[in-house]
Design a protein around this motif. Structure first.
Motif: not given
Length: 351
Positions: A175-176, A179-180, A186-187, A189, A238
């Motif tokens: 993740k970016d 957002f990390a 939004n899970y 990933p 991150q």
């Protein structure tokens, strides 16, 4: 064509009564057994009926993932690290442009009273703040008011720390940083990291950046102890700032300052710095940390075992010692200022 493709039938239009019967009829066993209490700001109260623990489709939490969440552990009738988790929850909310529908004291009270409504002493409590209902557009400006949901549940199974985990370097893009470090709904990933690993026979996957630096697992932090006695965890640049990991680092610092003569004496320093997958594979031990798993020893990374794997894997003694630190802290009888008592008398006071 297969049997499912060879015919069709009319789609049923359900009456409200049929919808309600359907909600009860489709309950799975995990819900019946482990979903204990649910608060909905939409309904303005708590239900203990798993069939009625529902969220509207037009809440942007559902169809856009515009929401944040956090989870605390309930142990022996207390919530552990509740306020630390709430601090992170509010930080995530600010980054996601969300404002809770209640002031913090009221929101905290709802969490505690939902825990009480479960009439259990142990479990997990997860709470969500969503943009709210209003439509199926992209902008949350259409939402009428923010939504808040809170769920008390039992984990179906607790991972066996005596066996440890095999982990896999994940091919899923990391993740970016923005957002990390934000605990949003939004899970996707994270789910793909876990799925990729488990389909390959591993227990968990690990996010790694384009330069080979380790970030975190799918839902837990990760760390290593080098051959020289340096305990290292990745910076929270991150990776999510784990409440359990931060508490563990604090407890370990105290233990090292006391100079306790035990297995932890091997650890000489604590660092938060970048390290690569290859560096981790040369470590003395690797471990993962999360609110549900506590400390989980890692026995293998990709094809590299850390300790004897024949005939049986061995978990690292240092990871087990770190786990013991957290388990002691988890006990409310230690009275270390980390526990908030669940107000079970809320159920008998009346309204």
């Amino acid at each position: 064509m297969g049997p499912r493709d060879s015919f069709s039938r009319p789609t049923q239009i359900l009456t409200p009564e049929e919808v309600l019967r359907g909600l009860y009829g489709c309950l799975h066993e995990n819900a019946r057994t482990n979903y204990l209490a649910f608060y909905s700001s939409r309904l303005g109260g708590i239900t203990t009926d798993p069939a009625l623990m529902v969220v509207p489709m037009d809440d942007h939490l559902v169809h856009r993932g515009h929401a944040v969440f956090d989870t605390a552990t309930m142990t022996q009738g207390y919530l552990y690290q509740l306020d630390d988790h709430l601090d992170r929850f509010y930080t995530s909310a600010g980054k996601a442009a969300l404002v809770p529908p209640y002031a913090r004291p009221q929101l905290r009270r709802i969490i505690l009273e939902t825990a009480a409504a479960s009439q259990r002493f142990d479990g997990s409590i997860r709470y969500w703040l969503g943009a709210g209902q209003g439509g199926f557009g992209i902008s949350p400006l259409e939402c009428l008011e923010p939504s808040f949901y809170c769920m008390v549940y039992h984990n179906r199974e607790t991972p066996d720390h005596t066996k440890g985990w095999k982990v896999k370097t994940s091919p899923v893009p990391i993740k970016d940083p923005y957002f990390a470090t934000l605990k949003s709904n939004n899970y996707l990933p994270n789910a793909l990291v876990a799925l990729d690993a488990q389909l390959e026979g591993f227990d968990q996957g690990v996010f790694v950046d384009s330069e080979g630096y380790v970030a975190e697992g799918s839902v837990m932090n990760i760390g290593m102890i080098t051959q020289e006695g340096e305990l290292v965890v990745p910076p929270f640049e991150q990776a999510l700032a784990g409440c359990t990991l931060k508490r563990l680092l604090h407890l370990l610092s105290e233990a090292l300052a006391r100079g306790e003569d035990d297995i932890l004496a091997f650890i000489r320093t604590i660092s938060q710095r970048k390290f690569t997958v290859e560096e981790a594979k040369q470590a003395k031990e690797v471990f993962m940390v999360g609110s549900n798993t506590m400390v989980m020893p890692v026995i293998q990374w990709d094809d590299h075992p850390f300790l004897n794997m024949k005939p049986d894997p061995e978990v690292g003694p240092l990871a087990l010692a770190l786990r013991a630190l957290l388990l002691e802290d988890l006990d409310p009888k230690q009275d270390r200022g980390q526990h908030v008592e669940v107000p079970y008398d809320f159920l008998t006071k009346g309204f």
